[in-house]
Design a protein around this motif. Structure first.
Motif, PDB file in Angstrom:
ATOM      1  N   PHE A  29      -2.499  20.671   0.748  1.00  0.00           N
ATOM      2  CA  PHE A  29      -1.038  20.596   0.634  1.00  0.00           C
ATOM      3  C   PHE A  29      -0.483  19.563   1.609  1.00  0.00           C
ATOM      4  O   PHE A  29       0.384  18.749   1.254  1.00  0.00           O
ATOM      5  N   LEU A  30      -0.979  19.580   2.842  1.00  0.00           N
ATOM      6  CA  LEU A  30      -0.517  18.606   3.839  1.00  0.00           C
ATOM      7  C   LEU A  30      -0.901  17.190   3.423  1.00  0.00           C
ATOM      8  O   LEU A  30      -0.143  16.242   3.654  1.00  0.00           O
ATOM      9  N   GLY A  31      -2.058  17.055   2.803  1.00  0.00           N
ATOM     10  CA  GLY A  31      -2.466  15.756   2.283  1.00  0.00           C
ATOM     11  C   GLY A  31      -1.524  15.278   1.193  1.00  0.00           C
ATOM     12  O   GLY A  31      -1.192  14.086   1.116  1.00  0.00           O
ATOM     13  N   PHE A  32      -1.072  16.212   0.365  1.00  0.00           N
ATOM     14  CA  PHE A  32      -0.095  15.868  -0.676  1.00  0.00           C
ATOM     15  C   PHE A  32       1.205  15.385  -0.043  1.00  0.00           C
ATOM     16  O   PHE A  32       1.818  14.420  -0.517  1.00  0.00           O
ATOM     17  N   VAL A  33       1.628  16.037   1.029  1.00  0.00           N
ATOM     18  CA  VAL A  33       2.849  15.620   1.734  1.00  0.00           C
ATOM     19  C   VAL A  33       2.671  14.208   2.285  1.00  0.00           C
ATOM     20  O   VAL A  33       3.582  13.367   2.194  1.00  0.00           O
ATOM     21  N   PHE A  34       1.507  13.933   2.842  1.00  0.00           N
ATOM     22  CA  PHE A  34       1.177  12.593   3.344  1.00  0.00           C
ATOM     23  C   PHE A  34       1.298  11.575   2.210  1.00  0.00           C
ATOM     24  O   PHE A  34       1.915  10.515   2.367  1.00  0.00           O
ATOM     25  N   GLY A  35       0.734  11.905   1.057  1.00  0.00           N
ATOM     26  CA  GLY A  35       0.809  11.010  -0.087  1.00  0.00           C
ATOM     27  C   GLY A  35       2.245  10.815  -0.561  1.00  0.00           C
ATOM     28  O   GLY A  35       2.640   9.704  -0.939  1.00  0.00           O
ATOM     29  N   LEU A  36       3.037  11.887  -0.517  1.00  0.00           N
ATOM     30  CA  LEU A  36       4.431  11.808  -0.948  1.00  0.00           C
ATOM     31  C   LEU A  36       5.239  10.875  -0.047  1.00  0.00           C
ATOM     32  O   LEU A  36       6.067  10.085  -0.533  1.00  0.00           O
ATOM     33  N   THR A  37       4.996  10.955   1.263  1.00  0.00           N
ATOM     34  CA  THR A  37       5.698  10.057   2.184  1.00  0.00           C
ATOM     35  C   THR A  37       5.295   8.604   1.940  1.00  0.00           C
ATOM     36  O   THR A  37       6.116   7.690   2.054  1.00  0.00           O
ATOM     37  N   SER A  38       4.026   8.410   1.602  1.00  0.00           N
ATOM     38  CA  SER A  38       3.550   7.058   1.291  1.00  0.00           C
ATOM     39  C   SER A  38       4.226   6.526   0.035  1.00  0.00           C
ATOM     40  O   SER A  38       4.634   5.359  -0.034  1.00  0.00           O
ATOM     41  N   PHE A  39       4.347   7.394  -0.968  1.00  0.00           N
ATOM     42  CA  PHE A  39       5.023   7.030  -2.212  1.00  0.00           C
ATOM     43  C   PHE A  39       6.476   6.633  -1.946  1.00  0.00           C
ATOM     44  O   PHE A  39       6.969   5.603  -2.429  1.00  0.00           O
ATOM     45  N   ILE A  40       7.181   7.433  -1.147  1.00  0.00           N
ATOM     46  CA  ILE A  40       8.589   7.152  -0.840  1.00  0.00           C
ATOM     47  C   ILE A  40       8.733   5.848  -0.070  1.00  0.00           C
ATOM     48  O   ILE A  40       9.579   4.999  -0.395  1.00  0.00           O
ATOM     49  N   ASN A  41       7.901   5.681   0.959  1.00  0.00           N
ATOM     50  CA  ASN A  41       7.973   4.461   1.769  1.00  0.00           C
ATOM     51  C   ASN A  41       7.731   3.211   0.938  1.00  0.00           C
ATOM     52  O   ASN A  41       8.468   2.230   1.040  1.00  0.00           O
ATOM     53  N   ASN A  42       6.690   3.242   0.131  1.00  0.00           N
ATOM     54  CA  ASN A  42       6.319   2.055  -0.637  1.00  0.00           C
ATOM     55  C   ASN A  42       7.247   1.793  -1.818  1.00  0.00           C
ATOM     56  O   ASN A  42       7.365   0.654  -2.266  1.00  0.00           O
ATOM     57  N   THR A  43       7.904   2.829  -2.300  1.00  0.00           N
ATOM     58  CA  THR A  43       8.836   2.657  -3.419  1.00  0.00           C
ATOM     59  C   THR A  43      10.177   2.103  -2.961  1.00  0.00           C
ATOM     60  O   THR A  43      10.725   1.176  -3.565  1.00  0.00           O
ATOM     61  N   PHE A  44      10.698   2.646  -1.871  1.00  0.00           N
ATOM     62  CA  PHE A  44      12.049   2.285  -1.445  1.00  0.00           C
ATOM     63  C   PHE A  44      12.090   1.194  -0.370  1.00  0.00           C
ATOM     64  O   PHE A  44      13.105   0.518  -0.210  1.00  0.00           O
ATOM     65  N   LYS A  45      10.979   1.018   0.366  1.00  0.00           N
ATOM     66  CA  LYS A  45      10.943  -0.043   1.359  1.00  0.00           C
ATOM     67  C   LYS A  45      10.172  -1.254   0.849  1.00  0.00           C
ATOM     68  O   LYS A  45      10.588  -2.391   1.043  1.00  0.00           O
ATOM     69  N   ALA A  46       9.033  -0.976   0.200  1.00  0.00           N
ATOM     70  CA  ALA A  46       8.199  -2.051  -0.361  1.00  0.00           C
ATOM     71  C   ALA A  46       8.042  -3.201   0.629  1.00  0.00           C
ATOM     72  O   ALA A  46       8.351  -4.356   0.341  1.00  0.00           O
ATOM     73  N   ALA A  47       7.535  -2.859   1.831  1.00  0.00           N
ATOM     74  CA  ALA A  47       7.443  -3.838   2.907  1.00  0.00           C
ATOM     75  C   ALA A  47       6.401  -4.923   2.639  1.00  0.00           C
ATOM     76  O   ALA A  47       6.458  -6.000   3.219  1.00  0.00           O
TER      77      ALA A  47
END
Length: 286
Positions: free
Chosen positions: A58-76
């Motif tokens: 579950f914590l790994g899923f949360v990690f993945g979710l934060t990665s998804f959000i960061n890369n989708t909305f920041k796309a650095a």
């Protein structure tokens, strides 16, 4: 039993909060001169060890979710699409959605599962009466340190130190670790060594599955994003795995061992047998 469940719920919430804070602030990285080592996966690894593989996943899923959000909305970076199903749709169509879901979530979920079983495996090897298990474990740790130190020195002093000198320094570091582990090796210290291996395995699981996923699923698109020829992608990926991956794994091993040792004073890393035994004690008390 009720207190144990409450404690685990609080610890899960705490690890979740730490992951989110690390993901959206600079606290998720440690500057190491030549790279910023990612440490966002460390709460996931600790969660796997102290809460079990289910909550770790579950914590790994949360990690993945934060990665998804960061890369989708920041796309650095230009390669952000590999972690964002939304951006991947523009690059590879519908198939890109599923490819990026895999790369963004599956490796991170495994980070919350693999360390738990590595911990149990190493504990079993170090607790065995024979010396073979301990020798293999110690040799593996020394080899990993050798590779990490050699790669770090080559990257840090590319023009100052020759390849031979960097190799000698790596061998010296690995030999010292082997000597220390051999001299100080005992069953009481097996838990700390197992914690370090769990940290190492968790970090490297993330790097290995992410980078292999990129190569298999996004080779050409990734090459175009990072500005290299298609045939050079493997070299780029191997560079990340053999340098960033190993250095981050060693950092994770050190931090997980240190933090994990402190946490064991409050809550042990339970095996299924120990959990069953404790459950039996609670029933007997009732």
């Amino acid at each position: 039993m009720k207190n144990e469940k409450t404690y685990e719920l609080v610890l899960t919430a705490l690890f979740t909060a730490i992951i989110v804070i690390m993901a959206f602030t600079p606290l998720g990285y440690i500057p190491l001169v030549v790279i910023n080592a990612t440490i966002i996966h460390i709460p996931v690894i600790l969660g796997a060890l102290f809460l079990g593989p289910k909550k770790g996943a579950f914590l790994g899923f949360v990690f993945g979710l934060t990665s998804f959000i960061n890369n989708t909305f920041k796309a650095a970076t230009a390669s952000a699409f590999v972690f964002s199903p939304v951006l991947a749709y523009n690059v590879a169509g519908v198939s890109g959605i599923f490819k990026s879901i895999y790369i963004c979530f599956v490796p991170r979920i495994l980070v919350g599962v693999v360390p738990y079983f590595i911990y149990l495996l190493i504990r079993k090897a170090l607790k065995s009466e024979g010396q073979a298990g301990r020798i293999v474990v110690n040799a593996l740790a020394s080899l990993i340190l050798f590779i990490s130190v050699r790669a770090f020195m080559i990257r840090l002093f590319p023009e100052t130190l020759s390849m031979l000198v960097c190799t000698i320094i790596g061998i010296a570091a690995g030999s010292v670790l082997m000597a220390v582990l051999t001299v100080s090796g005992n069953k009481k210290g097996s838990a700390n060594i197992a914690l370090a291996y769990a940290g190492l395995a968790g970090a490297f699981t993330n790097t290995l599955f992410v980078m292999s996923g990129i190569f298999i699923l996004y080779k050409d698109a990734y090459a175009q994003a990072v500005g290299v020829a298609g045939e050079a992608v493997l070299d780029v990926i191997m560079g990340v795995v053999t340098f960033n991956g190993i250095v981050e794994a060693v950092v994770a091993a050190i931090i997980v061992a240190g933090v994990g040792f402190a946490l064991t004073r409050v809550k042990p890393v339970y095996t299924k047998q120990e959990q069953t035994a404790d459950a039996g004690k609670e029933v007997a008390k009732a």
